[in-house]
Design a protein around this motif. Sequence first.
Motif, PDB file in Angstrom:
ATOM      1  N   TYR A 541       0.893  -1.403  -0.503  1.00  0.00           N
ATOM      2  CA  TYR A 541       0.037   0.106   0.068  1.00  0.00           C
ATOM      3  C   TYR A 541       1.128   1.024  -0.403  1.00  0.00           C
ATOM      4  O   TYR A 541       0.640   2.425  -0.833  1.00  0.00           O
ATOM      5  CB  TYR A 541      -0.819   0.111   1.131  1.00  0.00           C
ATOM      6  CG  TYR A 541      -1.517  -1.292   1.097  1.00  0.00           C
ATOM      7  CD1 TYR A 541      -2.774  -1.573   0.390  1.00  0.00           C
ATOM      8  CD2 TYR A 541      -1.733  -2.754   2.405  1.00  0.00           C
ATOM      9  CE1 TYR A 541      -3.533  -2.665   0.955  1.00  0.00           C
ATOM     10  CE2 TYR A 541      -2.137  -3.580   2.428  1.00  0.00           C
ATOM     11  CZ  TYR A 541      -3.124  -3.832   1.664  1.00  0.00           C
ATOM     12  OH  TYR A 541      -3.954  -4.371   1.575  1.00  0.00           O
ATOM     13  N   ALA A 542       1.962   1.328   1.409  1.00  0.00           N
ATOM     14  CA  ALA A 542       2.360   2.396   1.440  1.00  0.00           C
ATOM     15  C   ALA A 542       3.691   2.356   0.098  1.00  0.00           C
ATOM     16  O   ALA A 542       4.596   1.029   0.712  1.00  0.00           O
ATOM     17  CB  ALA A 542       2.511   2.728   2.596  1.00  0.00           C
ATOM     18  N   PRO A 543       4.635   2.841  -0.739  1.00  0.00           N
ATOM     19  CA  PRO A 543       5.671   2.376  -1.719  1.00  0.00           C
ATOM     20  C   PRO A 543       6.917   3.347  -0.422  1.00  0.00           C
ATOM     21  O   PRO A 543       8.433   2.126  -1.106  1.00  0.00           O
ATOM     22  CB  PRO A 543       6.009   2.837  -2.975  1.00  0.00           C
ATOM     23  CG  PRO A 543       4.305   4.486  -2.696  1.00  0.00           C
ATOM     24  CD  PRO A 543       3.898   3.941  -1.615  1.00  0.00           C
ATOM     25  N   GLN A 544       6.808   4.052   0.854  1.00  0.00           N
ATOM     26  CA  GLN A 544       7.730   4.017   0.613  1.00  0.00           C
ATOM     27  C   GLN A 544       7.255   4.143   2.219  1.00  0.00           C
ATOM     28  O   GLN A 544       6.706   3.732   2.766  1.00  0.00           O
ATOM     29  CB  GLN A 544       8.063   5.442   0.886  1.00  0.00           C
ATOM     30  CG  GLN A 544       7.456   6.622   0.809  1.00  0.00           C
ATOM     31  CD  GLN A 544       7.758   8.009   0.197  1.00  0.00           C
ATOM     32  OE1 GLN A 544       8.469   8.347  -1.092  1.00  0.00           O
ATOM     33  NE2 GLN A 544       8.495   8.699   1.004  1.00  0.00           N
ATOM     34  N   ALA A 545       8.569   3.504   3.515  1.00  0.00           N
ATOM     35  CA  ALA A 545       8.828   4.055   4.575  1.00  0.00           C
ATOM     36  C   ALA A 545       9.592   4.695   5.292  1.00  0.00           C
ATOM     37  O   ALA A 545      10.997   4.502   5.121  1.00  0.00           O
ATOM     38  CB  ALA A 545       8.684   1.840   5.193  1.00  0.00           C
ATOM     39  N   TRP A 546       8.968   5.249   6.603  1.00  0.00           N
ATOM     40  CA  TRP A 546       9.538   5.831   7.623  1.00  0.00           C
ATOM     41  C   TRP A 546      10.582   4.808   8.408  1.00  0.00           C
ATOM     42  O   TRP A 546      10.242   3.854   9.420  1.00  0.00           O
ATOM     43  CB  TRP A 546       9.312   6.575   8.876  1.00  0.00           C
ATOM     44  CG  TRP A 546      10.087   7.945   9.323  1.00  0.00           C
ATOM     45  CD1 TRP A 546      10.615   7.850  11.159  1.00  0.00           C
ATOM     46  CD2 TRP A 546      11.461   8.108   8.944  1.00  0.00           C
ATOM     47  NE1 TRP A 546      10.986   8.299  11.455  1.00  0.00           N
ATOM     48  CE2 TRP A 546      11.657   9.186  10.244  1.00  0.00           C
ATOM     49  CE3 TRP A 546      11.845   8.521   7.625  1.00  0.00           C
ATOM     50  CZ2 TRP A 546      12.781   9.465  10.114  1.00  0.00           C
ATOM     51  CZ3 TRP A 546      13.135   9.545   7.504  1.00  0.00           C
ATOM     52  CH2 TRP A 546      13.735  10.151   9.041  1.00  0.00           C
ATOM     53  N   THR A 547      11.648   4.632   7.418  1.00  0.00           N
ATOM     54  CA  THR A 547      13.368   3.595   7.986  1.00  0.00           C
ATOM     55  C   THR A 547      13.731   3.414   9.290  1.00  0.00           C
ATOM     56  O   THR A 547      13.255   2.388  10.023  1.00  0.00           O
ATOM     57  CB  THR A 547      14.198   3.352   7.156  1.00  0.00           C
ATOM     58  OG1 THR A 547      13.705   4.440   6.015  1.00  0.00           O
ATOM     59  CG2 THR A 547      14.978   2.836   7.510  1.00  0.00           C
ATOM     60  N   SER A 548      13.845   4.515  10.225  1.00  0.00           N
ATOM     61  CA  SER A 548      14.068   4.502  11.149  1.00  0.00           C
ATOM     62  C   SER A 548      13.713   6.298  12.360  1.00  0.00           C
ATOM     63  O   SER A 548      14.172   7.478  10.916  1.00  0.00           O
ATOM     64  CB  SER A 548      15.344   4.224  11.677  1.00  0.00           C
ATOM     65  OG  SER A 548      15.691   4.100  13.071  1.00  0.00           O
ATOM     66  N   ASP A 549      13.739   5.604  13.496  1.00  0.00           N
ATOM     67  CA  ASP A 549      13.536   7.576  13.898  1.00  0.00           C
ATOM     68  C   ASP A 549      15.107   7.504  14.167  1.00  0.00           C
ATOM     69  O   ASP A 549      15.057   9.364  14.243  1.00  0.00           O
ATOM     70  CB  ASP A 549      12.366   6.937  15.622  1.00  0.00           C
ATOM     71  CG  ASP A 549      11.338   7.749  14.838  1.00  0.00           C
ATOM     72  OD1 ASP A 549      11.162   8.218  14.044  1.00  0.00           O
ATOM     73  OD2 ASP A 549      10.329   7.895  16.020  1.00  0.00           O
ATOM     74  N   ASP A 550      15.596   6.809  14.138  1.00  0.00           N
ATOM     75  CA  ASP A 550      17.027   7.243  13.837  1.00  0.00           C
ATOM     76  C   ASP A 550      17.680   7.956  12.629  1.00  0.00           C
ATOM     77  O   ASP A 550      17.928   6.789  11.639  1.00  0.00           O
ATOM     78  CB  ASP A 550      18.245   6.104  14.099  1.00  0.00           C
ATOM     79  CG  ASP A 550      19.130   6.378  14.740  1.00  0.00           C
ATOM     80  OD1 ASP A 550      19.672   7.788  14.783  1.00  0.00           O
ATOM     81  OD2 ASP A 550      19.907   5.486  15.638  1.00  0.00           O
TER      82      ASP A 550
END
Length: 747
Positions: A541-550
């Motif tokens: 659904y979401a082609p990108q993801a927030w990889t890490s809060d770091d």
Amino acid sequence: MMIHTNLKNKQFHLTNGQVSYIFNVMKNGHLGHLYYGNALRHRNDFSHLQTVDVPTAASCHVYEDDPAFSLETLRQEYPAYGNSDFREPAIHVGIENAPNVPNFTYDSYKILKGKPSLKGLPSTYINEAYEASTLQIILKDEFLHVELALNYTIFQDKPVITRSASIKNNGTEKLIIERLMGASLDLPDKDFIFTHLAGTWSRERHVKERKLEMGIQAISSLRGASSHHHNPFLALKRPFTTEHTGEVYGFNFVYSSNFIMQVEVDHYDTARLTAGIHPFGFKWNLKPHEVFQSPEVVMVYSDQGLNGMSQAFHNLYREHLIPNHWRKEERPILINNWEATYFDFNEEKLVNIAKSASELGIELFVLDDGWFGKRNDDTSSLGDWHVDLNKLPNGLESLTKEISELGMKFGLWFEPEMISPNSDLYREHPDWAVGTPHQHTLGRNQLVLDFSRPEIVDYLYEKMAEIIKRTNLSYIKWDMNRNITEAFSQKLALNQQGEFFHRYILGVYNLYERLTNEFPNVLFESCAGGGGRFDPGMMYYAPQAWTSDDTDAIERLKIQYGTSFAYPVYSMGSHVSAVPNHQTLRTTPLSTRANTAYFGTFGYELDPLKLSEDERLEIKEQISFYKKHRGLIRDGLFYQLLSPFSENETAWMVVSQDQSEALVGYYKVLATPNSLKQQTLQLSGLNEAKAYQVAGRIYYGDELMQAGLQLPTEFNGVNSSSAKRGGDFQSNVFYIKSIEDLHFNDL
Ligand code: GLA
């Protein structure tokens, strides 16, 4: 031909010239596994590949007195427990108050052009029927009156096979499913390194390795999300496999909730992989005529090392998993206000940030947490999805208008699955929260909404759709900041609580499905406290993801390197943030922050008003550099070169599919005094015979790959006038371009 069947010998051979997967119907009617690996030439009979040597030890249980046939030693395709195979099974189902020894025997098969979708679940898909073929095997248990379908899809030009299982209750009684794995695979030996991605919040997906040993080794999640802690990815590589050479099998589970991926090594040193929904706490009641579908397992085989495996996953996900709309679309460079303001903002502050960002060339402004209800910190308002007029007195519409007048797109943060006890929504519907009537454990001061209930999903759909329409949103960051405890729905019957986790994630998928169908142009970025749900289920659904809060560039080397084992770099949200970094207090050069973030979907997470003029100039250049190369980053082949898990240096590169250009990232964590080490960097994936221009020199592809690219001179204590790099956290990015009309004789 991708699927061969031999009905006389009851054998099935899936092959596409890259891989072969072969199994048969054994003489007891169960399915036996014969081979999985590099493509084999097809022949009419593969039965000689079956293991027939049964040790005569007393512990072996043989079938019909045939000493050459025992389920305890034979490699099987989808084993059950209870009829003499003592290893962990793929399936466990039964009828209440009846003997519970499933016995599924072969009934029939079907070959389908293309690939059917899995109802209610994310899965890899095709655009044209010729891209894949699917073999469906039907097995039946006559006593239970149950039909089991095993689905195998082979993709035309990829070393990829996907598997899933579904079960249909043809009887008159309720069937109880306690385990239905997506895949089970028996490998002939245990000579593998179990390689997986593990960590926690702010250090997700670090590469971990251990040798397979007798016993069970597993990764799993029981958190209601795929988790920061274990990604649903597992590779089994041969001990001498490297980034570039050697055999490796990769497995990725297309699911975002409780899972298990395990390998059981038995007393004969064979290895059984099982991957699927975690059976702990899982209990599904299947009424007569109903079907239960397992999520899908993606299996990749590579004899070209980890890069071969990773590239197969990347190509598959880019072409057959992310929403079609985003396959070729460029993603906007964004600025997110979270680390710039946290909860402390008003309209003026936001517009000033956006204005300053737009002058730098940034294309999308994302308003993160804190715009709704009375949310001035993380103790309230989740669920109250209406704008906070104290902070934004003119509403979201006015803000959107101002942003779009700057020539920027507008995006918003949501955390749809959550509810704060201090919210109007909770005061109105306390039973909407997940938890037993007596017990709720808070996580980040919040509770989870019961997405197993369709009316709650409907409610969120209405709220979000309304805001998307009203504010003409271009982007949504969909967050999920806590895991599920007291997994109990106040709406489900007591004997259905074992269905809760799966029903919950089906609710999440349903909301995503409806929103992405209705608003295909809205870009979704998934997030779960950073990378707590970075999985192929979300990617559908979401082609990108927030990889890490770091956002620390040095920490990101490990996080992004590990993530790239299975996921395309263009799926990794990666931003340049301020220093000292908010997660590590580390100060790294602005160039290194960008050089790391380029290998992802690029953005900024800082207050541009606090930048110096020099920094603004540098950032303008970064942005135009990324705009020039983002097509390459989206479509190119990614190569891991030097691993941050074993070296002080990290390196990776992206090569265009036609090998005409490439982008190389090189990073050195700590400076070494008076060192000559790593003055060259061996590249990969180029055309040996092509001439390339890089860093002011011309090399042939073979030189760059064998002799290596000459790195700029490093500071060694005395060469300050000639040194081009030095200090801790240094990095370089090189753009490589082929010179088409240059021939060997010209050089
Ligand atoms: C999570 C996300 C962050 C930010 C905050 C807001 O931690 O990962 O990027 O959105 O929530 O509360």
